[in-house]
Motif scaffolding. Structure first.
Motif, PDB file in Angstrom:
ATOM      1  N   ILE A   9      -1.609  -1.720  -4.490  1.00 51.61           N
ATOM      2  CA  ILE A   9      -2.218  -3.048  -4.281  1.00 51.61           C
ATOM      3  C   ILE A   9      -3.300  -3.022  -3.204  1.00 51.61           C
ATOM      4  CG2 ILE A   9      -0.288  -4.430  -5.147  1.00 51.61           C
ATOM      5  CD1 ILE A   9      -0.096  -4.869  -1.763  1.00 51.61           C
ATOM      6  N   ILE A  10      -3.769  -1.828  -2.846  1.00 57.56           N
ATOM      7  CA  ILE A  10      -4.879  -1.756  -1.889  1.00 57.56           C
ATOM      8  C   ILE A  10      -6.062  -2.544  -2.466  1.00 57.56           C
ATOM      9  CG2 ILE A  10      -5.824   0.422  -2.825  1.00 57.56           C
ATOM     10  CD1 ILE A  10      -6.401   1.234   0.114  1.00 57.56           C
ATOM     11  N   ALA A  11      -6.844  -3.169  -1.588  1.00 55.80           N
ATOM     12  CA  ALA A  11      -8.023  -3.929  -2.026  1.00 55.80           C
ATOM     13  C   ALA A  11      -7.637  -5.097  -2.940  1.00 55.80           C
ATOM     14  CB  ALA A  11      -9.041  -3.009  -2.709  1.00 55.80           C
ATOM     15  N   SER A  12      -6.672  -5.894  -2.505  1.00 52.26           N
ATOM     16  CA  SER A  12      -6.331  -7.138  -3.211  1.00 52.26           C
ATOM     17  C   SER A  12      -6.996  -8.300  -2.482  1.00 52.26           C
ATOM     18  CB  SER A  12      -4.809  -7.323  -3.255  1.00 52.26           C
ATOM     19  OG  SER A  12      -4.231  -6.354  -4.100  1.00 52.26           O
ATOM     20  N   TRP A  13      -7.637  -9.148  -3.247  1.00 51.84           N
ATOM     21  CA  TRP A  13      -8.640 -10.063  -2.719  1.00 51.84           C
ATOM     22  C   TRP A  13      -8.095 -11.368  -2.128  1.00 51.84           C
ATOM     23  CZ3 TRP A  13     -10.272 -15.066  -3.765  1.00 51.84           C
ATOM     24  CH2 TRP A  13     -11.525 -15.419  -3.205  1.00 51.84           C
TER      25      TRP A  13
END
Ligand code: GUN
Ligand code: ZN
Length: 437
Positions: A84-88
């Motif tokens: 879930i890295i880079a979840s906005w």
């Protein structure tokens, strides 16, 4: 001896803390340097010429102009958040509820844990990270997957079962008793086995009842050679919530201290919005603060006071905090630490950034006698870097007049393409550039 390996290149080692000493006195750079590796450790350091003469039977691997350093050490990471890295678009509490907790729920399945652990370690090594201190999930199987994968790769790592018994969804809550008992079982299974060590891991004050924090404190007292990792004063709404949940506590740190969770071997992630009392207690207790700069900007947490806290004598490590952090790369992490320093009015020197990512994190994890530096007797976990790995970096590197000018473009612009080779415990990692070694 017959099995000795002599690796040659440009070596960077630390004699002292470059925050505390003149940079030239703190750092030792040898443009034609070398290391002799034997039985997983560094057996000798020196100039390439001297080492070739002294170890004529060693197998020689010449990295030319590449930089040889101790491998990077990520002192605070959540391997289960790899996916879930880079979840906005969210700040801490919403980010946890929207992205993190649903993802961590999936780790009830040991097959998910095993697959993500594999992916995570591949990414860490591709980025030159050879050790880390990781949170797992509440599921004991997530800890087994983490340590099994690290053991398979011979890596020195710390990690632990994340404990939480409230303010988390069903399926992601343990109890005070089960958190204690499961953690104790995992300590027996993994702590001190080879290069593995256990970190007792209450997630943070809002997700543990007072009973659970008390059980964690008792557990740490029974296993005082384990690390203890948690989060501290990351975002202002989180701090307000802690005051509501623990109205009798003087401040956030006081919650941990009351339950026996402050002391040598404690690692507090973030530690941004600290009161003077908290800072004083943290120094007195010899606990470590872990700076997570890409996370602190990505989640919108605030600006860690590196210069002030180092000057006050704090023990500080550096970390990605993935997936709250926005990169697996400790180079990106150093770049973000530099930028946060600038926003606070201090330009951190490249030597200081590099020290934080190696010796600083090793000191935070209490393994500075084993890893994080190039010195005789240290375990041979190494990263070899190409300091001209992309056209953008190469053209800036070509104009460099000093070593630091040659290195800084890789800190600011570099990524996994700068990592030529990685060595773990004296052996090349097969999938890194070292496969050609
Ligand atoms: N605070 C409590 N849990 C977490 C987490 O998983 N990531 C970050 N960045 N902060 C936290
Ligand atoms: Zn964290």
């Amino acid at each position: 001896m017959e099995n000795d390996i002599l690796i040659l290149g440009q070596t960077l080692a630390f004699r002292d803390d470059p925050f505390a000493t003149d940079i030239d006195a703190a750092v030792r750079i040898q443009s034609r340097g070398g290391l002799v590796l034997r039985d997983g450790k560094i057996a000798a350091t020196g100039t390439g010429q001297d080492l070739r003469a002294a170890y004529p039977d060693a197998r020689v691997i010449d990295y030319g102009d590449a930089l040889i350093s101790a491998g990077f050490i990520d002192a605070h990471v959540h391997y289960p958040q790899t996916g879930i890295i880079a979840s906005w678009g969210k700040q801490l509490i919403d980010w946890l509820n929207t992205y993190t907790f649903p993802e961590e729920t999936r780790f009830a399945d040991p097959a998910v844990a095993a697959e993500v652990a594999r992916t995570y370690f591949d990414l860490a090594l591709a980025n030159g990270t050879t050790s880390m201190c990781s949170f797992c999930t509440i599921h004991p199987g997530s800890v087994d997957a983490f340590f099994a994968e690290a053991a398979r790769r011979n890596m020195r790592v710390a990690g632990g079962k994340t404990c939480m018994d409230r303010n988390a969804p069903a399926g992601l809550r343990d109890t005070a008793q089960s958190a204690h008992d499961d953690s104790q079982t995992l300590i027996g299974r993994w702590h001190g086995k080879g290069r593995l060590s256990y970190a007792i891991t209450p997630r943070f004050a809002p997700t543990s009842s007072p009973e659970q924090l008390e059980a964690m404190g008792a557990l740490w007292q029974q296993n005082s050679d384990c690390l203890m990792q948690t989060h501290l004063s990351e975002q202002l709404p989180e701090i307000s919530w802690v005051h509501e949940l623990f109205p009798e506590a003087r401040d956030y740190l006081d919650v941990y201290e009351k339950f026996g969770l402050l002391g040598q071997g404690a690692l507090f992630g973030h530690a941004i919005h600290l009161t003077d009392r908290e800072k004083a207690r943290l120094v007195e207790s010899n606990a470590a603060l872990i700076h997570c700069p890409t996370s602190n900007t990505f989640i919108g947490s605030g600006l860690f006071d590196m210069a002030g806290l180092k000057a006050a004598g704090h023990r500080i490590g550096l970390a990605t905090d993935t997936g709250g952090g926005s990169s697996f790369s400790m180079l990106h992490t150093m770049a973000a630490a530099y930028e946060i320093g600038q926003l606070r009015g201090t330009a951190l020197h490249p030597a200081q950034l590099w020290w934080l990512a190696t010796v600083g994190s090793a000191r935070a994890m209490r393994v500075e006698g084993r890893i994080g530096n190039l010195a005789v007797g240290m375990e041979a976990d190494l990263v070899v870097l190409d300091l001209a790995s992309t056209p953008a970096i190469a053209q800036r590197h070509a104009r460099a007049e000093t070593f630091w000018e040659a290195l800084f473009p890789t800190i600011m612009l570099g990524d996994d393409r700068a990592i030529s080779s990685v060595w773990i415990n004296g052996a090349p990692v097969p999938d890194s550039g070292a496969r050609n070694a």
